[in-house]
Enzyme design. Sequence first.
Site, PDB file in Angstrom:
ATOM      1  N   LYS A   1      -4.704  24.176 -30.170  1.00  0.00           N
ATOM      2  CA  LYS A   1      -4.540  23.371 -28.964  1.00  0.00           C
ATOM      3  C   LYS A   1      -3.059  23.313 -28.589  1.00  0.00           C
ATOM      4  O   LYS A   1      -2.185  23.203 -29.459  1.00  0.00           O
ATOM      5  CB  LYS A   1      -5.087  21.964 -29.227  1.00  0.00           C
ATOM      6  CG  LYS A   1      -5.095  21.042 -28.020  1.00  0.00           C
ATOM      7  CD  LYS A   1      -5.729  19.706 -28.407  1.00  0.00           C
ATOM      8  CE  LYS A   1      -5.745  18.717 -27.243  1.00  0.00           C
ATOM      9  NZ  LYS A   1      -6.393  17.444 -27.618  1.00  0.00           N
TER      10      LYS A   1
ATOM     11  N   SER B   1     -10.033  15.922 -24.739  1.00  0.00           N
ATOM     12  CA  SER B   1      -9.019  16.752 -24.141  1.00  0.00           C
ATOM     13  C   SER B   1      -8.912  18.133 -24.767  1.00  0.00           C
ATOM     14  O   SER B   1      -8.171  18.984 -24.293  1.00  0.00           O
ATOM     15  CB  SER B   1      -7.665  16.045 -24.267  1.00  0.00           C
ATOM     16  OG  SER B   1      -7.315  15.863 -25.632  1.00  0.00           O
TER      17      SER B   1
ATOM     18  N   SER C   1     -11.315  13.236 -28.866  1.00  0.00           N
ATOM     19  CA  SER C   1     -11.043  14.518 -28.209  1.00  0.00           C
ATOM     20  C   SER C   1     -11.291  15.749 -29.061  1.00  0.00           C
ATOM     21  O   SER C   1     -11.069  16.865 -28.594  1.00  0.00           O
ATOM     22  CB  SER C   1      -9.602  14.535 -27.692  1.00  0.00           C
ATOM     23  OG  SER C   1      -9.453  13.624 -26.628  1.00  0.00           O
TER      24      SER C   1
END
Length: 518
Positions: A87, A162, A186
């Site tokens: 990420k 997210s 998330s």
Amino acid sequence: MTTTPENEVRASTDVTSMTVTELQAALQDGATSAEITQAYLDRIAADDDVLGSYLHVDPAAAVERAAAIDAAGSAGSGLAGIPVALKDVIVTAGVPTTSGSKILEGWKPPYDATVAARLGAAGTVLLGKTNMDEFAMGSSTENSAYRITRNPWDPERIPGGSSGGSSAAVAGGLAPWAIGTDTGGSIRQPAALTGLVGHKPTYGSVSRFGLIAFSSSLDQAGPMARTVLDAALLHEAIGGHDPLDSTSIDAPVPVLAEAARRGAGGDLTGLKVGIVRELGGEGHTDGYEPGVLARVAEAVALLESMGAEVREVSCPAFDLALPAYYLIAPSEASSNLSRFDGVRYGLRVGDDGSRDLDEVMALTRERGFGAEVKRRIILGTYALSSGYYDAYYGQAQKVRTLISRDFSAAYDEVDVVVSPTTPTVAFPLGSRVDDPVAMYAADLCTLPASLAGVPAISVPCGLSDGLPVGFQIMAPALADDRCYRVAAALESAQDDARGSRFLDQLPHRDAQAAGGAA
């Protein structure tokens, strides 16, 4: 080892449908890391224009890294030679890291986050940095400053957030596994919406050093994978004490992979499972889709069939988790994001000599931050302001304590507590963009574990209207192995019942396995 034409075909065509344990076996049988890495790079080139899962990919660097591992003869030993996606909130030396924000566009950090460094030391190959909601603020990956990400099960639906870039990459066959971060859900929420396994570790058990901070008392990195065992292997590689992180717990990492293997045996005799009344339990079903509740009930019945004792537990403070979280997290964000001022790194606007520093900072933040980030900074600043601190932030912290006490009381009665991971399946793109409250409600089930700092895992438990449903398992602090054991038992029982792995149900999976479009 000798690479045969058969192995070359295996590595170039169907490796993107393999689990990590299968990739390890392929490497030991003669496939090379370079071939496997190239297969994933080919899938990214073919499919990511549609999915939008990556923000940065460097094919030459990935192939060079894989070739070096092959040359060293270490591929197939542990995690060596296995590609991974990170990420874009995880700092990587010399590799662009934006946290999904224009204010960091083009920034190349001078150091690695501990998570990235540990994966590098384990011999993994970095495929790229995945898309995300800006500064991890969102539940749909529609708040990225660069592109939206789509769900491989239905490209017109969200992949969660997210960490939606990580979930779409793994579910779509563009990475075998990935690292996400979880502040209020998330990792677990996008895992649930894309049919993956996603685990939020005990807070402090995985280093936060080098994670661009959103909410420091909540942020936690963790694995997203296709199977429970894969997630456990990735978790073991990144976990453990880090002196660079002041919140790091000085305790050994539990034996997670072994717990997953033991759970796959299907024996849960003596395990006590608590269904959380306030998270979709009896009398608390408003906002939960019937198909989600039905799949969760079936999962609970499977646990019972394996010997678990099931009872309902009540955690009244969980009803206050949503408002408490949306005071605590924005308050911490308003402090953390003050470092982005256009002075030291990243975007700088209006610095032409005609403006003072305050004006340059204001112009930089106006252009660099997106709407959701500005909303949360304003909310957090207000909650911390003179005259309101005790009324809002202080009260929210008291609720956080009550939630922790509810967990403790529940664990006096049961070994794990369970719930749906999300109240609904993946919703259509754009359907909640203009309704922040509805968007925030997507994290309804995941927030209590985040606020209490306890471990929680989401594992697929079937389909509703053709879309994945997630089942959440929560355990006491530092009992992450318990999450993996129960999740693996459920995964194994479900795979046996359907005769295939869960992701094999993904539409067009056969075409994907042959290198076709998503």
